[in-house]
Design a protein around this motif. Structure first.
Motif, mmCIF file in Angstrom:
data_model
loop_
_atom_site.group_PDB
_atom_site.id
_atom_site.type_symbol
_atom_site.label_atom_id
_atom_site.label_comp_id
_atom_site.label_asym_id
_atom_site.label_seq_id
_atom_site.Cartn_x
_atom_site.Cartn_y
_atom_site.Cartn_z
ATOM 1 N N GLN A 14 0.790 -1.198 -0.011
ATOM 2 C CA GLN A 14 -0.106 0.011 0.210
ATOM 3 C C GLN A 14 0.897 1.430 -0.027
ATOM 4 O OE1 GLN A 14 -2.253 -0.938 3.630
ATOM 5 N NE2 GLN A 14 -4.217 -1.238 2.143
ATOM 6 N N GLU A 15 1.906 1.253 0.875
ATOM 7 C CA GLU A 15 2.790 2.471 0.975
ATOM 8 C C GLU A 15 3.680 2.535 -0.488
ATOM 9 O OE1 GLU A 15 5.406 1.521 4.362
ATOM 10 O OE2 GLU A 15 3.668 1.807 5.536
ATOM 11 N N LYS A 16 4.100 1.593 -1.051
ATOM 12 C CA LYS A 16 4.814 1.626 -2.191
ATOM 13 C C LYS A 16 3.761 2.078 -3.506
ATOM 14 C CE LYS A 16 9.081 -0.673 -1.768
ATOM 15 N NZ LYS A 16 10.129 -1.545 -2.266
ATOM 16 N N ALA A 17 2.917 1.565 -3.376
ATOM 17 C CA ALA A 17 1.634 1.822 -4.531
ATOM 18 C C ALA A 17 1.363 3.182 -4.531
ATOM 19 C CB ALA A 17 0.552 0.850 -4.389
ATOM 20 N N LYS A 18 1.200 3.722 -3.120
ATOM 21 C CA LYS A 18 0.965 5.296 -2.855
ATOM 22 C C LYS A 18 2.143 5.964 -3.397
ATOM 23 C CE LYS A 18 -1.207 8.379 -0.187
ATOM 24 N NZ LYS A 18 -2.122 8.851 1.217
ATOM 25 N N GLU A 19 3.114 5.789 -3.276
ATOM 26 C CA GLU A 19 4.495 6.565 -3.383
ATOM 27 C C GLU A 19 4.493 6.558 -5.316
ATOM 28 O OE1 GLU A 19 7.952 4.742 -2.090
ATOM 29 O OE2 GLU A 19 7.501 5.350 0.102
ATOM 30 N N ILE A 20 4.269 5.389 -5.786
ATOM 31 C CA ILE A 20 4.460 5.492 -7.389
ATOM 32 C C ILE A 20 3.327 6.182 -7.769
ATOM 33 C CG2 ILE A 20 4.083 3.891 -9.296
ATOM 34 C CD1 ILE A 20 5.522 1.666 -7.547
ATOM 35 N N TYR A 21 1.936 6.165 -7.122
ATOM 36 C CA TYR A 21 1.042 6.683 -7.692
ATOM 37 C C TYR A 21 1.247 8.349 -7.616
ATOM 38 C CZ TYR A 21 -3.573 8.574 -8.350
ATOM 39 O OH TYR A 21 -4.833 9.268 -8.956
ATOM 40 N N MET A 22 1.733 8.770 -6.247
ATOM 41 C CA MET A 22 1.683 10.209 -5.947
ATOM 42 C C MET A 22 2.856 10.792 -6.965
ATOM 43 S SD MET A 22 -0.764 10.764 -4.365
ATOM 44 C CE MET A 22 -0.851 12.559 -3.674
ATOM 45 N N THR A 23 4.016 10.042 -7.299
ATOM 46 C CA THR A 23 5.089 10.436 -7.659
ATOM 47 C C THR A 23 4.918 10.418 -9.369
ATOM 48 O OG1 THR A 23 6.548 9.521 -6.067
ATOM 49 C CG2 THR A 23 7.738 10.022 -8.143
ATOM 50 N N PHE A 24 4.281 9.539 -10.046
ATOM 51 C CA PHE A 24 4.296 9.306 -11.289
ATOM 52 C C PHE A 24 2.970 9.339 -12.123
ATOM 53 C CE2 PHE A 24 8.029 6.657 -9.669
ATOM 54 C CZ PHE A 24 9.012 7.421 -10.561
ATOM 55 N N LEU A 25 1.859 9.197 -11.153
ATOM 56 C CA LEU A 25 0.401 9.013 -11.902
ATOM 57 C C LEU A 25 -0.480 9.692 -11.688
ATOM 58 C CD1 LEU A 25 0.278 4.886 -11.683
ATOM 59 C CD2 LEU A 25 0.974 6.381 -13.614
ATOM 60 N N SER A 26 -0.385 10.628 -10.482
ATOM 61 C CA SER A 26 -1.544 11.442 -9.960
ATOM 62 C C SER A 26 -1.381 12.815 -10.915
ATOM 63 C CB SER A 26 -1.420 12.111 -8.811
ATOM 64 O OG SER A 26 -1.082 13.262 -8.199
ATOM 65 N N SER A 27 -2.559 13.434 -10.819
ATOM 66 C CA SER A 27 -2.431 14.884 -11.754
ATOM 67 C C SER A 27 -1.470 15.809 -10.940
ATOM 68 C CB SER A 27 -3.886 15.162 -11.618
ATOM 69 O OG SER A 27 -4.368 15.509 -10.421
ATOM 70 N N LYS A 28 -1.160 15.671 -9.803
ATOM 71 C CA LYS A 28 -0.231 16.438 -9.108
ATOM 72 C C LYS A 28 1.112 15.799 -8.930
ATOM 73 C CE LYS A 28 -4.367 17.862 -6.358
ATOM 74 N NZ LYS A 28 -4.968 17.454 -5.289
ATOM 75 N N ALA A 29 1.346 14.855 -9.534
ATOM 76 C CA ALA A 29 2.724 14.095 -9.551
ATOM 77 C C ALA A 29 3.803 14.823 -9.793
ATOM 78 C CB ALA A 29 2.636 12.989 -10.333
ATOM 79 N N SER A 30 5.007 14.845 -9.144
ATOM 80 C CA SER A 30 6.237 15.516 -9.266
ATOM 81 C C SER A 30 6.860 15.080 -10.541
ATOM 82 C CB SER A 30 7.056 15.480 -8.133
ATOM 83 O OG SER A 30 7.362 14.183 -7.957
ATOM 84 N N SER A 31 6.928 13.973 -10.946
ATOM 85 C CA SER A 31 7.356 12.989 -12.003
ATOM 86 C C SER A 31 6.551 12.664 -13.059
ATOM 87 C CB SER A 31 8.581 12.423 -11.616
ATOM 88 O OG SER A 31 9.354 13.017 -10.928
ATOM 89 N N GLN A 32 5.277 13.242 -13.324
ATOM 90 C CA GLN A 32 4.271 12.701 -14.040
ATOM 91 C C GLN A 32 4.863 11.911 -15.288
ATOM 92 O OE1 GLN A 32 1.009 14.933 -15.235
ATOM 93 N NE2 GLN A 32 -0.464 13.642 -14.719
ATOM 94 N N VAL A 33 4.274 10.611 -15.434
ATOM 95 C CA VAL A 33 4.545 9.959 -16.718
ATOM 96 C C VAL A 33 3.245 10.267 -17.553
ATOM 97 C CG1 VAL A 33 6.262 8.376 -15.965
ATOM 98 C CG2 VAL A 33 3.917 7.683 -15.683
ATOM 99 N N ASN A 34 3.715 10.055 -18.780
ATOM 100 C CA ASN A 34 2.355 10.366 -19.810
ATOM 101 C C ASN A 34 1.936 8.773 -20.384
ATOM 102 O OD1 ASN A 34 0.515 11.321 -21.742
ATOM 103 N ND2 ASN A 34 2.094 12.027 -23.161
#
Length: 182
Positions: free
Chosen positions: A88-108
């Motif tokens: 859960q923790e790692k999934a949230k980290e991945i989501y927040m870092t790469f996938l969320s609309s507010k992600a710092s390093s958003q992937v397309n």
């Protein structure tokens, strides 16, 4: 969260045994590909080599797309995570870092909007697989081919070839001196 060298996995151990000649050098008939030669055969081989990942990241950073390889590596690491809480923790980290609309390093990626935060409550090792595959294909058919033509790669390849030629010349000189000094 920042995915740095220390947190990156050595994705897969190298395969195959090295066969050596009488002097302990890799046998030329069974020599395994190394470095840039191996990286040039496939993106998979590049991503298996920590040095390859480092150089590919250097290249992607210049192209402003380093987040792609970081996301791919984070997903690989996530697949090895055990325990629901850690997942859960790692999934949230991945989501927040790469996938969320507010992600710092958003992937397309396509479909990222369909991946909502609710899925993070019931994580499973392959939950990011489709998105990871999209990013892998993006890298494979886009940035990887440019990497193989980049100054970073070509300079490394040239240095390796010079070192190899120098080592072969030294070996030949040693053999010649043994022949004439006996």
């Amino acid at each position: 969260l920042s995915w740095n060298e220390a947190s990156l996995p050595a994705v897969f151990p190298p395969l195959g045994l090295e066969i050596n000649d009488s002097e302990g050098h890799p046998s030329s008939s069974h020599q395994t590909l190394k470095g840039t030669s191996k990286w040039a055969t496939s993106l998979e081989n590049l991503l298996e080599d920590p040095e390859g990942v480092k150089r590919f990241r250097e290249f992607l950073k210049k192209e402003f797309s380093e987040e792609n390889v970081l996301f791919w590596l984070a997903c690989e690491e996530f697949k090895k995570t055990e325990g629901k809480k850690q997942m859960q923790e790692k999934a949230k980290e991945i989501y927040m870092t790469f996938l969320s609309s507010k992600a710092s390093s958003q992937v397309n990626v396509e479909g990222q909007s369909r991946l909502s935060e609710t899925i993070l409550e019931t994580p499973h090792p392959l939950m990011f697989q489709k998105l990871q595959d999209q990013i892998f294909n993006l890298m494979k058919y886009d940035s990887y081919s440019r990497f193989l033509k980049s100054d970073i790669f070509l300079n490394l390849k040239k240095c390796e070839e010079q070192e190899e030629n120098s080592a072969e010349a030294q070996t030949a000189a040693k053999r010649a001196s043994r022949i004439y000094n006996t």
